[in-house]
Design a protein around this motif. Sequence first.
Motif, mmCIF file in Angstrom:
data_model
loop_
_atom_site.group_PDB
_atom_site.id
_atom_site.type_symbol
_atom_site.label_atom_id
_atom_site.label_comp_id
_atom_site.label_asym_id
_atom_site.label_seq_id
_atom_site.Cartn_x
_atom_site.Cartn_y
_atom_site.Cartn_z
ATOM 1 N N PRO A 103 0.838 -1.207 0.000
ATOM 2 C CA PRO A 103 0.000 0.000 0.000
ATOM 3 C C PRO A 103 0.874 1.259 0.000
ATOM 4 C CG PRO A 103 -0.432 -1.434 1.924
ATOM 5 C CD PRO A 103 0.858 -1.852 1.314
ATOM 6 N N VAL A 104 0.412 2.287 -0.690
ATOM 7 C CA VAL A 104 1.122 3.569 -0.693
ATOM 8 C C VAL A 104 0.104 4.695 -0.660
ATOM 9 C CG1 VAL A 104 1.305 3.489 -3.215
ATOM 10 C CG2 VAL A 104 2.791 5.011 -1.925
ATOM 11 N N LEU A 105 0.400 5.709 0.150
ATOM 12 C CA LEU A 105 -0.475 6.876 0.293
ATOM 13 C C LEU A 105 0.005 8.016 -0.595
ATOM 14 C CD1 LEU A 105 -0.984 7.202 4.170
ATOM 15 C CD2 LEU A 105 -2.426 6.012 2.522
ATOM 16 N N PRO A 106 -0.898 8.957 -0.930
ATOM 17 C CA PRO A 106 -0.461 10.164 -1.620
ATOM 18 C C PRO A 106 0.467 10.979 -0.717
ATOM 19 C CG PRO A 106 -2.860 9.908 -1.745
ATOM 20 C CD PRO A 106 -2.364 8.926 -0.732
ATOM 21 N N GLY A 107 1.534 11.516 -1.275
ATOM 22 C CA GLY A 107 2.441 12.363 -0.491
ATOM 23 C C GLY A 107 3.894 12.051 -0.795
ATOM 24 N N ALA A 108 4.729 13.073 -0.758
ATOM 25 C CA ALA A 108 6.132 12.932 -1.133
ATOM 26 C C ALA A 108 6.883 11.974 -0.221
ATOM 27 C CB ALA A 108 6.809 14.306 -1.120
ATOM 28 N N GLY A 138 -2.738 1.853 -4.440
ATOM 29 C CA GLY A 138 -2.893 3.242 -4.025
ATOM 30 C C GLY A 138 -3.976 3.326 -2.964
ATOM 31 N N ASN A 139 -3.650 3.885 -1.802
ATOM 32 C CA ASN A 139 -4.574 3.854 -0.663
ATOM 33 C C ASN A 139 -5.021 5.264 -0.270
ATOM 34 O OD1 ASN A 139 -6.074 2.638 1.366
ATOM 35 N ND2 ASN A 139 -4.386 2.638 2.830
ATOM 36 N N ARG A 140 -6.249 5.329 0.238
ATOM 37 C CA ARG A 140 -6.848 6.593 0.703
ATOM 38 C C ARG A 140 -6.814 7.663 -0.385
ATOM 39 N NH1 ARG A 140 -3.616 6.666 6.416
ATOM 40 N NH2 ARG A 140 -4.252 4.589 7.114
ATOM 41 N N MET A 141 -7.250 7.272 -1.539
ATOM 42 C CA MET A 141 -7.249 8.176 -2.687
ATOM 43 C C MET A 141 -8.492 9.066 -2.665
ATOM 44 S SD MET A 141 -4.507 7.300 -4.498
ATOM 45 C CE MET A 141 -4.770 7.719 -6.214
ATOM 46 N N ARG A 142 -8.297 10.336 -2.928
ATOM 47 C CA ARG A 142 -9.409 11.282 -3.072
ATOM 48 C C ARG A 142 -9.392 11.805 -4.494
ATOM 49 N NH1 ARG A 142 -9.696 14.884 2.524
ATOM 50 N NH2 ARG A 142 -10.010 13.106 3.942
ATOM 51 N N ALA A 143 -10.464 11.531 -5.193
ATOM 52 C CA ALA A 143 -10.534 11.891 -6.611
ATOM 53 C C ALA A 143 -10.426 13.396 -6.808
ATOM 54 C CB ALA A 143 -11.845 11.375 -7.202
ATOM 55 N N ARG A 144 -9.808 13.747 -7.929
ATOM 56 C CA ARG A 144 -9.711 15.153 -8.361
ATOM 57 C C ARG A 144 -9.000 16.028 -7.329
ATOM 58 N NH1 ARG A 144 -14.619 13.306 -9.563
ATOM 59 N NH2 ARG A 144 -15.574 14.307 -7.763
ATOM 60 N N THR A 145 -7.959 15.484 -6.687
ATOM 61 C CA THR A 145 -7.111 16.281 -5.816
ATOM 62 C C THR A 145 -5.691 16.263 -6.380
ATOM 63 O OG1 THR A 145 -6.519 14.415 -4.387
ATOM 64 C CG2 THR A 145 -8.487 15.693 -3.791
ATOM 65 N N ALA A 147 -2.992 15.773 -4.704
ATOM 66 C CA ALA A 147 -2.265 14.656 -4.112
ATOM 67 C C ALA A 147 -2.545 13.366 -4.864
ATOM 68 C CB ALA A 147 -2.655 14.499 -2.634
ATOM 69 N N ALA A 148 -3.801 13.156 -5.256
ATOM 70 C CA ALA A 148 -4.152 11.945 -6.004
ATOM 71 C C ALA A 148 -3.492 11.958 -7.378
ATOM 72 C CB ALA A 148 -5.664 11.828 -6.139
ATOM 73 N N ASP A 149 -3.484 13.131 -8.022
ATOM 74 C CA ASP A 149 -2.843 13.242 -9.336
ATOM 75 C C ASP A 149 -1.342 12.943 -9.233
ATOM 76 O OD1 ASP A 149 -5.248 13.909 -10.457
ATOM 77 O OD2 ASP A 149 -4.863 16.075 -10.479
ATOM 78 N N ARG A 150 -0.726 13.464 -8.162
ATOM 79 C CA ARG A 150 0.707 13.225 -7.959
ATOM 80 C C ARG A 150 0.975 11.741 -7.747
ATOM 81 N NH1 ARG A 150 5.361 15.868 -5.520
ATOM 82 N NH2 ARG A 150 6.633 14.260 -4.520
ATOM 83 N N LEU A 151 0.147 11.094 -6.923
ATOM 84 C CA LEU A 151 0.337 9.676 -6.662
ATOM 85 C C LEU A 151 0.146 8.861 -7.936
ATOM 86 C CD1 LEU A 151 0.944 7.445 -4.630
ATOM 87 C CD2 LEU A 151 -1.495 7.320 -4.126
ATOM 88 N N ASP A 152 -0.835 9.231 -8.758
ATOM 89 C CA ASP A 152 -1.043 8.529 -10.021
ATOM 90 C C ASP A 152 0.202 8.631 -10.915
ATOM 91 O OD1 ASP A 152 -3.515 7.300 -9.823
ATOM 92 O OD2 ASP A 152 -4.620 9.073 -10.441
ATOM 93 N N ARG A 153 0.821 9.809 -10.948
ATOM 94 C CA ARG A 153 2.033 9.962 -11.753
ATOM 95 C C ARG A 153 3.156 9.099 -11.194
ATOM 96 N NH1 ARG A 153 0.431 15.431 -11.579
ATOM 97 N NH2 ARG A 153 1.997 15.882 -9.976
ATOM 98 N N PHE A 154 3.277 9.077 -9.871
ATOM 99 C CA PHE A 154 4.305 8.261 -9.229
ATOM 100 C C PHE A 154 4.075 6.777 -9.512
ATOM 101 C CE2 PHE A 154 5.268 5.614 -5.456
ATOM 102 C CZ PHE A 154 6.654 5.678 -5.498
ATOM 103 N N LEU A 155 2.840 6.322 -9.324
ATOM 104 C CA LEU A 155 2.528 4.915 -9.525
ATOM 105 C C LEU A 155 2.742 4.501 -10.975
ATOM 106 C CD1 LEU A 155 -0.727 4.552 -7.363
ATOM 107 C CD2 LEU A 155 1.594 3.856 -6.768
ATOM 108 N N GLY A 156 2.536 5.427 -11.891
ATOM 109 C CA GLY A 156 2.714 5.109 -13.295
ATOM 110 C C GLY A 156 4.157 4.886 -13.705
#
Length: 207
Positions: A103-108, A138-145, A147-156
């Motif tokens: 599991p990974v959360l949004p955030g640097a 990806g855990n505790r994701m909030r759509a259209r934020t 932080a979520a966009d950043r995590l999506d880029r990281f996960l990709g």
Amino acid sequence: MLTILVANIKGGCGKTTVATHLAAASAAAGLPTVLADVDRQHSSLGWLERRPGQAPALVGLDWAKDFSDAPRGTKRLVIDAPAALKTKQIEDLVKMADIVVLPVLPGAFDEQATQRFLTKLDELKRIAKKKTTVAVVGNRMRARTRAADRLDRFLGGIGHQVVTRLRDSQIYADAAESGLSLFDMPGKRAAEHRGDWQPLLSYIDGV
């Protein structure tokens, strides 16, 4: 027996939530399931103690000091690993595992820790030879934020399969307080969030 290790060296990323839900989902599917708690805080075992008697049965093992064998007939073993694992601990746990769920959360800070952990995993022979697979969540994701966009880029860009993304919701805290999971709870709200888990459950079933 299929063994699932839930791990990340970053604390607070939702390892226990993921481990308890995977164990509960297996039990709800009728599979004899064991939940092994490696963390000295015993969060998973505490959840099991709160679990009502009418919920599908689970066996708990305290692995904080020593690893003990799962009971005969166990079909699923879910291991809840602590944060800040030492290299030897990572090696020992990965040797047992068919799947590592990460599991990974949004955030640097979470992304940095996750990248370090994935680098360690990639150095292990079982991972390199694909005897043990890695499923990133990806855990505790909030759509259209942002932080979520950043995590999506990281996960990709991490080089491992991102199996699913779990939405942030108070329902997880409510379930944990009662020793339950979404797979034990009735109602439309729980059913909607269970949909987030289906890609991960299908991935596990396919291993």
